[in-house]
Scaffold this active site. Structure first.
Site, PDB file in Angstrom:
ATOM      1  N   ASP A  28     -19.018  33.403  30.445  1.00  0.00           N
ATOM      2  CA  ASP A  28     -18.489  34.764  30.364  1.00  0.00           C
ATOM      3  C   ASP A  28     -19.496  35.700  31.032  1.00  0.00           C
ATOM      4  O   ASP A  28     -20.633  35.844  30.565  1.00  0.00           O
ATOM      5  CB  ASP A  28     -18.321  35.105  28.882  1.00  0.00           C
ATOM      6  CG  ASP A  28     -17.866  36.529  28.644  1.00  0.00           C
ATOM      7  OD1 ASP A  28     -17.738  37.307  29.614  1.00  0.00           O
ATOM      8  OD2 ASP A  28     -17.639  36.867  27.469  1.00  0.00           O
ATOM      9  N   ILE A  29     -19.084  36.337  32.104  1.00  0.00           N
ATOM     10  CA  ILE A  29     -20.005  37.152  32.916  1.00  0.00           C
ATOM     11  C   ILE A  29     -20.563  38.344  32.129  1.00  0.00           C
ATOM     12  O   ILE A  29     -21.660  38.828  32.431  1.00  0.00           O
ATOM     13  CB  ILE A  29     -19.299  37.607  34.217  1.00  0.00           C
ATOM     14  CG1 ILE A  29     -20.317  37.972  35.299  1.00  0.00           C
ATOM     15  CG2 ILE A  29     -18.344  38.767  33.969  1.00  0.00           C
ATOM     16  CD1 ILE A  29     -19.726  38.119  36.686  1.00  0.00           C
ATOM     17  N   GLY A  84      -7.997  40.740  32.707  1.00  0.00           N
ATOM     18  CA  GLY A  84      -8.949  39.759  33.242  1.00  0.00           C
ATOM     19  C   GLY A  84     -10.398  40.145  33.030  1.00  0.00           C
ATOM     20  O   GLY A  84     -10.776  40.702  31.998  1.00  0.00           O
ATOM     21  N   VAL A  85     -11.208  39.855  34.028  1.00  0.00           N
ATOM     22  CA  VAL A  85     -12.649  40.108  33.908  1.00  0.00           C
ATOM     23  C   VAL A  85     -12.931  41.619  33.837  1.00  0.00           C
ATOM     24  O   VAL A  85     -13.864  42.058  33.158  1.00  0.00           O
ATOM     25  CB  VAL A  85     -13.417  39.402  35.054  1.00  0.00           C
ATOM     26  CG1 VAL A  85     -13.182  40.041  36.403  1.00  0.00           C
ATOM     27  CG2 VAL A  85     -14.896  39.337  34.748  1.00  0.00           C
ATOM     28  N   ASP A  86     -12.106  42.408  34.504  1.00  0.00           N
ATOM     29  CA  ASP A  86     -12.245  43.870  34.474  1.00  0.00           C
ATOM     30  C   ASP A  86     -12.125  44.377  33.029  1.00  0.00           C
ATOM     31  O   ASP A  86     -12.967  45.153  32.542  1.00  0.00           O
ATOM     32  CB  ASP A  86     -11.134  44.460  35.362  1.00  0.00           C
ATOM     33  CG  ASP A  86     -11.317  45.931  35.676  1.00  0.00           C
ATOM     34  OD1 ASP A  86     -12.374  46.482  35.360  1.00  0.00           O
ATOM     35  OD2 ASP A  86     -10.377  46.518  36.256  1.00  0.00           O
ATOM     36  N   SER A  96     -10.406  37.895  42.843  1.00  0.00           N
ATOM     37  CA  SER A  96      -9.006  37.748  43.314  1.00  0.00           C
ATOM     38  C   SER A  96      -8.303  36.471  42.854  1.00  0.00           C
ATOM     39  O   SER A  96      -7.114  36.308  43.139  1.00  0.00           O
ATOM     40  CB  SER A  96      -8.883  37.844  44.853  1.00  0.00           C
ATOM     41  OG  SER A  96      -8.965  39.177  45.287  1.00  0.00           O
ATOM     42  N   THR A  97      -8.994  35.571  42.150  1.00  0.00           N
ATOM     43  CA  THR A  97      -8.352  34.275  41.844  1.00  0.00           C
ATOM     44  C   THR A  97      -7.568  34.275  40.532  1.00  0.00           C
ATOM     45  O   THR A  97      -7.031  33.247  40.131  1.00  0.00           O
ATOM     46  CB  THR A  97      -9.374  33.121  41.788  1.00  0.00           C
ATOM     47  OG1 THR A  97     -10.230  33.309  40.643  1.00  0.00           O
ATOM     48  CG2 THR A  97     -10.211  33.035  43.042  1.00  0.00           C
ATOM     49  N   GLY A  98      -7.512  35.431  39.856  1.00  0.00           N
ATOM     50  CA  GLY A  98      -6.731  35.526  38.623  1.00  0.00           C
ATOM     51  C   GLY A  98      -5.426  36.249  38.909  1.00  0.00           C
ATOM     52  O   GLY A  98      -4.557  35.741  39.637  1.00  0.00           O
ATOM     53  N   TYR A 139      -4.696  38.571  40.883  1.00  0.00           N
ATOM     54  CA  TYR A 139      -4.405  38.822  42.300  1.00  0.00           C
ATOM     55  C   TYR A 139      -3.977  37.572  43.079  1.00  0.00           C
ATOM     56  O   TYR A 139      -3.611  37.669  44.249  1.00  0.00           O
ATOM     57  CB  TYR A 139      -5.590  39.511  42.986  1.00  0.00           C
ATOM     58  CG  TYR A 139      -5.674  41.007  42.716  1.00  0.00           C
ATOM     59  CD1 TYR A 139      -4.730  41.656  41.914  1.00  0.00           C
ATOM     60  CD2 TYR A 139      -6.681  41.780  43.275  1.00  0.00           C
ATOM     61  CE1 TYR A 139      -4.810  43.036  41.668  1.00  0.00           C
ATOM     62  CE2 TYR A 139      -6.762  43.156  43.045  1.00  0.00           C
ATOM     63  CZ  TYR A 139      -5.823  43.775  42.239  1.00  0.00           C
ATOM     64  OH  TYR A 139      -5.902  45.137  42.021  1.00  0.00           O
TER      65      TYR A 139
HETATM   66  N1  AR6 Z   1     -16.208  36.270  32.829  1.00  0.00           N
HETATM   67  C1  AR6 Z   1     -16.119  35.690  34.049  1.00  0.00           C
HETATM   68  N2  AR6 Z   1     -14.937  35.503  34.684  1.00  0.00           N
HETATM   69  C2  AR6 Z   1     -13.810  35.912  34.050  1.00  0.00           C
HETATM   70  C3  AR6 Z   1     -13.822  36.523  32.775  1.00  0.00           C
HETATM   71  C4  AR6 Z   1     -15.093  36.700  32.158  1.00  0.00           C
HETATM   72  N3  AR6 Z   1     -15.223  37.281  30.962  1.00  0.00           N
HETATM   73  N4  AR6 Z   1     -12.530  36.808  32.429  1.00  0.00           N
HETATM   74  C5  AR6 Z   1     -11.751  36.378  33.444  1.00  0.00           C
HETATM   75  N5  AR6 Z   1     -12.508  35.820  34.410  1.00  0.00           N
HETATM   76  P1  AR6 Z   1      -9.025  38.548  37.369  1.00  0.00           P
HETATM   77  P2  AR6 Z   1      -8.434  39.462  40.121  1.00  0.00           P
HETATM   78  C6  AR6 Z   1     -12.123  35.203  35.709  1.00  0.00           C
HETATM   79  O1  AR6 Z   1      -7.582  38.408  37.063  1.00  0.00           O
HETATM   80  O2  AR6 Z   1      -7.645  38.234  40.384  1.00  0.00           O
HETATM   81  C7  AR6 Z   1      -7.491  43.264  36.690  1.00  0.00           C
HETATM   82  O3  AR6 Z   1      -6.420  43.755  35.942  1.00  0.00           O
HETATM   83  C8  AR6 Z   1     -10.711  34.665  35.846  1.00  0.00           C
HETATM   84  O4  AR6 Z   1     -10.617  33.372  35.249  1.00  0.00           O
HETATM   85  O5  AR6 Z   1      -9.912  39.153  36.357  1.00  0.00           O
HETATM   86  O6  AR6 Z   1      -9.437  39.915  41.138  1.00  0.00           O
HETATM   87  C9  AR6 Z   1      -8.063  44.301  37.643  1.00  0.00           C
HETATM   88  O7  AR6 Z   1      -8.000  45.603  37.081  1.00  0.00           O
HETATM   89  C10 AR6 Z   1     -10.584  34.596  37.365  1.00  0.00           C
HETATM   90  O8  AR6 Z   1     -11.103  33.363  37.849  1.00  0.00           O
HETATM   91  O9  AR6 Z   1      -9.262  39.420  38.731  1.00  0.00           O
HETATM   92  C11 AR6 Z   1      -7.165  44.169  38.822  1.00  0.00           C
HETATM   93  O10 AR6 Z   1      -5.954  44.885  38.652  1.00  0.00           O
HETATM   94  C12 AR6 Z   1     -11.479  35.720  37.864  1.00  0.00           C
HETATM   95  O11 AR6 Z   1     -12.206  36.187  36.715  1.00  0.00           O
HETATM   96  C13 AR6 Z   1      -6.853  42.693  38.865  1.00  0.00           C
HETATM   97  O12 AR6 Z   1      -7.030  42.224  37.525  1.00  0.00           O
HETATM   98  C14 AR6 Z   1     -10.744  36.870  38.482  1.00  0.00           C
HETATM   99  O13 AR6 Z   1      -9.534  37.093  37.759  1.00  0.00           O
HETATM  100  C15 AR6 Z   1      -7.831  41.940  39.736  1.00  0.00           C
HETATM  101  O14 AR6 Z   1      -7.404  40.620  39.862  1.00  0.00           O
END
Ligand code: AR6
Length: 175
Positions: free
Chosen positions: A12-13, A34-36, A123-125, A127
């Site tokens: 977890d970042i 997601g991570v945001d 972008s791998t979640g 997006y």
């Molecule tokens: N620590 C590390 N990685 C994580 C965590 C964490 N706590 N939680 C999720 N991930 P995503 P995107 C990974 O969807 O695809 C948001 O709503 C997850 O498994 O977070 O760039 C933003 O506001 C995946 O591999 O980001 C944007 O609208 C990675 O983080 C949109 O999502 C990215 O997944 C951005 O989409």
């Protein structure tokens, strides 16, 4: 040489004690899923206030660009917010925009004299970027940047899901 400065971990970042963690944000910088969402929850409400101030100045943060805030309640000192591309067909400059998200985050790390930073798999979640392709771009872009820059000294790829973790390790072992 550059390879010694890169690490791949699963976790977890939001828990990492590094100079900066990178957030996979959206152009509004107002938080999301997601991570945001995880970063905003862990950093507390001051983070969105800092983001709002930036948005008042720049309007929005387009895909491929990056901005920096403090880490607020996080153990990391700073958050670099970048916006990856939404993946459609792969023919809408997605590879270039994804590489720019990594490059501009690294550039901001250098400008702020940061020694250690951690990236999620941008972008791998939500997006929808194909994970193999995104990992290849992430690793190649960081490796190339480190070849030409002494900072950051350490870059950690933090994979949340094991699919990404395995993909990163496979690519990393081949380079
Ligand atoms: N620590 C590390 N990685 C994580 C965590 C964490 N706590 N939680 C999720 N991930 P995503 P995107 C990974 O969807 O695809 C948001 O709503 C997850 O498994 O977070 O760039 C933003 O506001 C995946 O591999 O980001 C944007 O609208 C990675 O983080 C949109 O999502 C990215 O997944 C951005 O989409």
């Amino acid at each position: 040489m550059q390879k010694n400065r890169i690490e791949v971990i699963q976790g977890d970042i939001t828990k990492l004690k590094v100079d900066a963690i990178i957030n996979a944000a959206n152009s509004s910088l107002m938080g999301g899923g997601g991570v945001d969402g995880a970063i905003h929850r862990a950093a507390g409400p001051k983070l969105v206030e800092e983001c709002k101030k930036i948005i008042r100045e720049i309007g929005s943060c387009p895909a491929g660009e990056a901005v920096i805030t403090s880490g607020c309640d996080l153990v990391a000192k700073y958050v670099i917010h970048t916006v990856g591309p939404v993946y459609r067909s792969g023919k809408n400059k997605e590879p270039e925009l994804l590489a720019n998200a990594y490059k501009n985050s690294l550039r901001i790390a250098v400008e702020n004299n940061l020694k250690s930073i951690a990236f999620p798999n941008i972008s791998t979640g939500i997006y929808g970027y194909p994970k193999e392709d995104a990992a290849g771009i992430a690793i190649a872009t960081v490796k190339d940047f480190l070849k030409h820059n002494d900072l950051p000294e350490k870059v950690i790829f933090v994979c949340f899901d094991y699919e990404n973790y395995n993909i990163y390790n496979d690519i990393f072992n081949r380079i």
